[in-house]
Design a protein around this motif. Sequence first.
Motif, PDB file in Angstrom:
ATOM      1  N   HIS A  33       0.896  -1.237   0.082  1.00 51.38           N
ATOM      2  CA  HIS A  33       0.055  -0.148   0.023  1.00 51.38           C
ATOM      3  C   HIS A  33       0.763   1.069  -0.163  1.00 51.38           C
ATOM      4  N   GLU A  34       1.025   1.907  -0.901  1.00 53.30           N
ATOM      5  CA  GLU A  34       1.822   3.018  -1.386  1.00 53.30           C
ATOM      6  C   GLU A  34       1.569   4.065  -0.326  1.00 53.30           C
ATOM      7  N   ALA A  35       0.536   4.379  -0.066  1.00 48.64           N
ATOM      8  CA  ALA A  35       0.178   5.621   0.862  1.00 48.64           C
ATOM      9  C   ALA A  35       0.592   5.252   2.183  1.00 48.64           C
ATOM     10  N   VAL A  36       0.433   4.260   2.682  1.00 47.96           N
ATOM     11  CA  VAL A  36       0.777   3.757   4.107  1.00 47.96           C
ATOM     12  C   VAL A  36       2.344   3.996   3.921  1.00 47.96           C
ATOM     13  N   GLN A  37       2.945   3.040   3.085  1.00 48.86           N
ATOM     14  CA  GLN A  37       4.391   3.017   3.104  1.00 48.86           C
ATOM     15  C   GLN A  37       5.091   4.458   2.974  1.00 48.86           C
ATOM     16  N   SER A  38       4.394   5.416   2.366  1.00 49.41           N
ATOM     17  CA  SER A  38       4.972   6.493   2.370  1.00 49.41           C
ATOM     18  C   SER A  38       4.742   7.453   3.322  1.00 49.41           C
ATOM     19  N   GLY A  39       3.924   7.113   4.284  1.00 46.90           N
ATOM     20  CA  GLY A  39       3.390   8.159   5.507  1.00 46.90           C
ATOM     21  C   GLY A  39       2.322   9.006   5.285  1.00 46.90           C
ATOM     22  N   ALA A  40       1.928   9.133   3.862  1.00 46.72           N
ATOM     23  CA  ALA A  40       0.650   9.811   3.609  1.00 46.72           C
ATOM     24  C   ALA A  40      -0.685   9.439   4.391  1.00 46.72           C
ATOM     25  N   VAL A  41      -0.602   7.979   4.738  1.00 50.69           N
ATOM     26  CA  VAL A  41      -1.715   7.318   5.509  1.00 50.69           C
ATOM     27  C   VAL A  41      -1.020   6.732   6.628  1.00 50.69           C
ATOM     28  N   GLU A  42      -1.303   7.351   7.909  1.00 49.60           N
ATOM     29  CA  GLU A  42      -0.702   6.596   8.937  1.00 49.60           C
ATOM     30  C   GLU A  42      -1.677   5.542   9.606  1.00 49.60           C
ATOM     31  N   LEU A  43      -1.305   4.330   9.880  1.00 54.46           N
ATOM     32  CA  LEU A  43      -2.126   3.561  10.291  1.00 54.46           C
ATOM     33  C   LEU A  43      -1.752   2.926  11.617  1.00 54.46           C
ATOM     34  N   PHE A  44      -2.492   2.999  12.742  1.00 54.53           N
ATOM     35  CA  PHE A  44      -2.041   2.502  13.994  1.00 54.53           C
ATOM     36  C   PHE A  44      -3.105   1.211  14.452  1.00 54.53           C
ATOM     37  N   LEU A  45      -2.601   0.173  15.323  1.00 53.21           N
ATOM     38  CA  LEU A  45      -3.392  -0.832  15.785  1.00 53.21           C
ATOM     39  C   LEU A  45      -3.354  -0.715  17.522  1.00 53.21           C
ATOM     40  N   THR A  46      -4.258  -1.359  18.052  1.00 54.60           N
ATOM     41  CA  THR A  46      -4.146  -1.306  19.416  1.00 54.60           C
ATOM     42  C   THR A  46      -4.728  -2.876  19.619  1.00 54.60           C
ATOM     43  N   PRO A  47      -4.096  -3.897  19.902  1.00 54.49           N
ATOM     44  CA  PRO A  47      -4.314  -5.448  20.045  1.00 54.49           C
ATOM     45  C   PRO A  47      -4.486  -5.428  21.576  1.00 54.49           C
ATOM     46  N   THR A  48      -4.766  -6.681  22.212  1.00 54.38           N
ATOM     47  CA  THR A  48      -4.692  -6.934  23.337  1.00 54.38           C
ATOM     48  C   THR A  48      -3.077  -6.694  24.017  1.00 54.38           C
ATOM     49  N   PHE A  49      -2.678  -6.743  25.213  1.00 53.26           N
ATOM     50  CA  PHE A  49      -1.325  -6.695  25.440  1.00 53.26           C
ATOM     51  C   PHE A  49      -0.702  -7.968  25.096  1.00 53.26           C
ATOM     52  N   LEU A  50      -1.190  -9.164  25.244  1.00 53.43           N
ATOM     53  CA  LEU A  50      -0.698 -10.371  24.722  1.00 53.43           C
ATOM     54  C   LEU A  50      -0.233 -10.235  23.442  1.00 53.43           C
ATOM     55  N   GLN A  51      -0.907  -9.667  22.561  1.00 53.78           N
ATOM     56  CA  GLN A  51      -0.845  -9.353  21.099  1.00 53.78           C
ATOM     57  C   GLN A  51       0.101  -8.458  20.793  1.00 53.78           C
ATOM     58  N   VAL A  52       0.451  -7.533  21.571  1.00 53.92           N
ATOM     59  CA  VAL A  52       1.513  -6.508  21.195  1.00 53.92           C
ATOM     60  C   VAL A  52       2.745  -6.716  20.537  1.00 53.92           C
ATOM     61  N   LEU A  53       3.432  -7.738  21.167  1.00 45.91           N
ATOM     62  CA  LEU A  53       4.614  -8.231  20.612  1.00 45.91           C
ATOM     63  C   LEU A  53       4.600  -8.799  19.480  1.00 45.91           C
TER      64      LEU A  53
END
Length: 258
Positions: A33-53
């Motif tokens: 995904h070019e826009a995410v890779q370039s930084g034009a779109v910022e994606l963040f995720l908040t999973p459970t603590f056990l899933q963070v790593l």
Amino acid sequence: MAKVTVGVSLKMYFGHRQAATWFDEVAARIRAHEAVQSGAVELFLTPTFLQVLPAIAAFAGTPVRIGGQDVAAADSGAFTGEVSASELAEVGASIAEIGHAERRRLFAETDEIVAAKTAAALRAGLTPLLCIGETERQDPADAAAVAVDQLHASLTGAPAGAVIIAYEPVWAIGAPEPAPHDHIRIVAAALRAALDADADRAGSAVIYGGAAGPGLLTALGDEVDGVFLGRFAHDPDALVAVLDEAAQLAGRRSEEHA
């Protein structure tokens, strides 16, 4: 700002294996995904603590940011079951979700607790993801006043640093449709004005959550900096559809600012 932010909270819907599969499927799409890779779109995720790593590992080499769904108010000590902001930062997380309506309702989190967690996150170098929103549907101007009061309370005593404000009217969380567009515009504008008036919050963003889905970013345009998704994003293809929409919006903003 030209950048458009898309966030996803997985809450506690996925087991560990299911989450790992989802991470791999989304990461494969993100790498193309070019826009995410370039930084034009910022994606963040908040999973459970056990899933963070596992999430950090799955998205290694991409700009995707990983965060915790909560954080301790204290920096360290005898706090059984808690996870400190410094430990989240140590393992590679960069965001801490704070003050979600479910935390307030189910775990009796107060404005004072939210403020303490916000301060702890900023001390550790994490970006607080502050969940703001009125509990009952009301006039947009009244909702804006409630939201700004919550914002000020959440930042009481907090050191300088950017924050992400997730405006989530509680009555719209899990609803079939998001809040009306004009309602979102009015509240988001009030939150943006409050952030702009605070010199300590340079680089902050206001995104909308609460039955957010495709078409919303296009409809709102420059009124918000992005969206915060829930179960809609469980389908990786649906998530990519919103990322594509965010990419189009980011491209238009860049052209206007050129």
